[in-house]
Scaffold this motif. Structure first.
Motif, short mmCIF file in Angstrom:
data_model
loop_
_atom_site.label_atom_id
_atom_site.label_comp_id
_atom_site.label_asym_id
_atom_site.label_seq_id
_atom_site.Cartn_x
_atom_site.Cartn_y
_atom_site.Cartn_z
N ASP A 269 0.84 -1.20 0.00
CA ASP A 269 0.00 0.00 0.00
C ASP A 269 0.87 1.25 0.00
N CYS A 273 0.83 4.00 -3.02
CA CYS A 273 0.57 5.42 -2.76
C CYS A 273 1.68 6.30 -3.31
N ALA A 276 1.63 6.52 -6.97
CA ALA A 276 0.45 7.24 -7.45
C ALA A 276 0.52 8.74 -7.16
N THR A 313 -6.22 5.34 6.17
CA THR A 313 -7.04 4.72 5.13
C THR A 313 -7.69 3.46 5.70
N GLU A 343 -12.56 3.83 1.55
CA GLU A 343 -12.84 3.30 0.21
C GLU A 343 -14.07 2.39 0.29
N PRO A 349 -5.30 0.54 -0.97
CA PRO A 349 -4.67 1.40 -1.97
C PRO A 349 -3.97 0.63 -3.09
N CYS A 350 -3.35 -0.50 -2.75
CA CYS A 350 -2.65 -1.27 -3.78
C CYS A 350 -3.64 -1.82 -4.81
N ARG A 353 -5.23 0.89 -6.95
CA ARG A 353 -4.36 1.35 -8.04
C ARG A 353 -4.38 0.38 -9.20
N ASP A 358 -3.77 5.33 -10.83
CA ASP A 358 -3.15 6.23 -9.86
C ASP A 358 -4.11 7.31 -9.38
N VAL A 361 -6.24 6.49 -6.37
CA VAL A 361 -5.55 6.51 -5.08
C VAL A 361 -5.46 7.94 -4.56
#
Length: 617
Positions: A269, A273, A276, A313, A343, A349-350, A353, A358, A361
């Protein structure tokens, strides 16, 4: 546990740790004349050097971001260490055997061991990174590729692979001159002689100074005998999971520049980030994010703590909500304002993406919302708002939440939001919340406030004076003389008092100086130690490197001290004149006459000080 470090040993560490040599390992310094060195500040982005080091006085100071202090302060800032850790780090370099007072046992770590562990970790990192290109590491490369990370990304984040043989790293490092005992204490090799990491993808965990402290490893092979999906370096003299954050070395500068930190859950993650464009991302390593982690990030933020942002997050599912509630439970210990970025799809996040690119994110972080609002919605959502009793229950449960908001200016806004969530009138909600808080137990959070409250027993926070404030120029030059040339003053500092300084931080510094009897070598360090305040320490560091207006002769010091006291008397005269204008000389003749006599006395004293300030030159 060992106690306080022996004062003699502390002095020895400072004496043997030349500040220009220590700073020079992190900053390219050049000669700036007058015994000063300059370079680009390592604590904030700048193109023109404003970071200065004065070797003769043992201080550094940045005129851009205001950070300053002695060699220990520099190590603390650059490595995100506590005071004792920084002293031990310097002691290892200088070969000083530290003694501890008021504690049980001897030193925690033998001299030099930390430096050997750092060196072993660096050699291990290089070994792992090189092995990522081997045939058996294809499973690691496939894992990275499947999560959107190419070879450049792997190199940027220092990814590596631990061989499956079980003794490859040990044999490699023994051949490099490290001892078996050093490798065991570094957490690289087990007591049995086997490598600690085997057949796993690895990430180096570094401090803010880019020194490798340990590693995090992910399970990839089905025959891995360690069941844990993720495995971290065990606790060592340099690796303590509650004091490390993955990605801190990469995020350090941007966190200070943006006054923001994004806390994610895993290594990939953090990678996602940063790639991104969210370059403030970090992650805790094998433990929950806690107060010590928060302090580390706060030290990197260059602006006012209350304006900083700590963004967590979380997924939008039940687990994410539970994690948010855990963060809220310790939110009072965070220095910055706390936000959450949720989210709804449940993607980390990984994965976000990978699936959406990107921009998604970056948008996740941009949609952040205050933690209080997120938790408030969670609380309200548990109640049946179609019923009066349900609405009242929601307000009552949220009352303590609202009362714990640190920024008092936002309380009214949160009350309006709460009213909107439950469908009640603003005034009704405020009355109900106040009623609940007034019935709170003694150990519950404080009631709603209209002004920020000071912590009980805590001194008012000092602020760094503006060095360009013309109203403070006389007192700043006086303190500059006191810091740099204390022996040019009389025993009573030429009759100066703390009342002569209008700025409270200036007054605090003078009080500390007047309380010290020894003005010999090491004066500036004793002064900084006596202050015990980071803001005041920065002021000492700044004053110690600023150029004096003139040579500090006894005559010049006496005349400048008179100028300072002249200002104090002038302010008293203005105050008495103002009082006399408001006083009736007929109705209150006695008081008026006393005031007028005092005015004449002060006017005479001001003429004397004016003459002293002019001098005989």
């Amino acid at each position: 546990m060992p106690g306080r470090i022996n004062d003699e040993d502390l002095t020895t560490v400072r004496d043997r740790s030349r500040i220009d040599e220590i700073v020079g390992t992190f900053v390219a310094l050049r000669n700036a004349g007058s015994g000063q060195l300059k370079g680009l500040c390592p604590f904030h982005d700048e193109k023109t050097p404003s970071f200065g080091v004065t070797p003769a006085k043992g201080f550094f100071y940045c005129f851009g971001c205001g950070k300053g202090g002695d060699v220990i302060d520099f190590v603390r800032e650059i490595n995100n260490m506590g005071f004792s850790e920084a002293v031990e780090w310097l002691a290892d370099r200088a070969g000083v055997q530290l003694r501890y007072e008021d504690g049980v046992g001897g030193p925690r770590v033998e001299p030099g061991l930390r430096m050997r562990i750092f060196e072993a970790n660096k050699a291990a990192e290089e070994f792992y990174a090189e092995h990522l290109g081997s045939a058996e590491a294809i499973v690691g490369r496939q894992f990275l590729a499947g999560r959107g990370f190419d070879r450049d990304a792997a190199e940027r984040f220092g990814c590596g692979f631990a061989p499956t043989s079980g003794r490859a790293l040990r044999d490699h490092l023994l051949a490099r001159g490290f001892t078996r005992d050093e490798l065991v204490k570094a957490g690289l090799v087990r007591e049995s002689g086997w490598d600690f990491f085997q057949g796993r993808l690895l990430w180096p965990i570094r401090d803010a100074g880019r020194t490798t402290l340990g590693f995090g490893a992910r399970r990839l092979l089905d025959d891995d005998r360690m069941p844990a999906k993720y495995l971290n370096t065990p606790e060592t003299p340099v690796y303590k999971k509650s004091h490390v954050l993955y990605g801190l070395d990469l995020a350090r500068t941007t966190i200070g520049k943006r006054n923001q930190a994004v806390v994610v859950e895993g290594y990939t993650d953090v990678m996602a980030c940063h790639l991104a464009g969210v370059e403030t991302a970090v992650a805790s390593c094998g433990t929950a994010f806690g107060p010590d982690h928060s302090k580390m990030l706060h030290r990197l933020m260059t602006a006012d703590a209350t304006s900083g942002e700590m963004i967590f997050t979380f997924d939008g599912d039940a687990a994410g909500q539970a994690a948010a509630l855990k963060v809220f439970a310790q939110d009072a210990t965070f220095a910055a304002q706390t936000y959450v970025a949720v989210e709804p799809s449940g993607l980390d996040p990984c994965d976000l993406r990978i699936q959406q690119g990107d921009a998604a994110v970056r948008e996740l972080v941009a949609r952040r919302q205050p933690l209080y609002r997120f938790v408030m919605r969670n609380i309200v959502g548990k109640h049946d708002l179609d019923r009066v009793e349900g609405r009242l229950s929601a307000v009552r449960e949220a009352a303590i939440l609202v009362s714990s908001v640190r920024d008092a200016s936002r309380v009214s806004g949160y009350l309006r939001e709460l009213a909107g969530m439950v469908g009640m009138d603003d005034a009704e909600v405020r009355v109900e919340v106040t009623r609940v808080i007034n019935r709170r137990p003694a150990d519950a959070p404080a009631p709603l406030a209209t002004e920020p409250a000071a912590t009980s027993g805590q001194q008012a926070m000092l602020v760094l004076p503006d060095p360009h404030d013309r109203r403070l120029q006389v007192e700043r030059e006086t303190l500059r003389l006191i810091v740099q040339e204390p022996t040019a003053f009389t025993d009573t500092f030429n009759d100066i008092t703390a009342e002569d300084f209008q700025h409270p931080t200036h007054a605090r510094l003078f009080e500390a100086a007047s309380g010290l009897a020894d003005r010999s070598t090491g004066w500036q360090q004793r002064l900084a130690d006596a202050l015990g305040d980071p803001v005041a320490d920065q002021l000492v560091a700044a004053l110690s490197v600023e150029v004096l207006q003139r040579e500090a002769s006894a005559d010049y010091v006496a005349r400048y001290s008179a100028r300072l006291r002249y200002g104090t008397v002038s302010r008293r005269i203005d105050a008495i004149k103002s009082w006399l204008q408001r006083t009736n000389p007929v109705d209150d003749a006695a008081a008026y006459n006393r005031g007028f006599a005092k005015l004449l006395e002060l006017e005479a004293r001001r003429r004397e000080l004016q003459a002293e300030a002019i001098g005989t030159e």
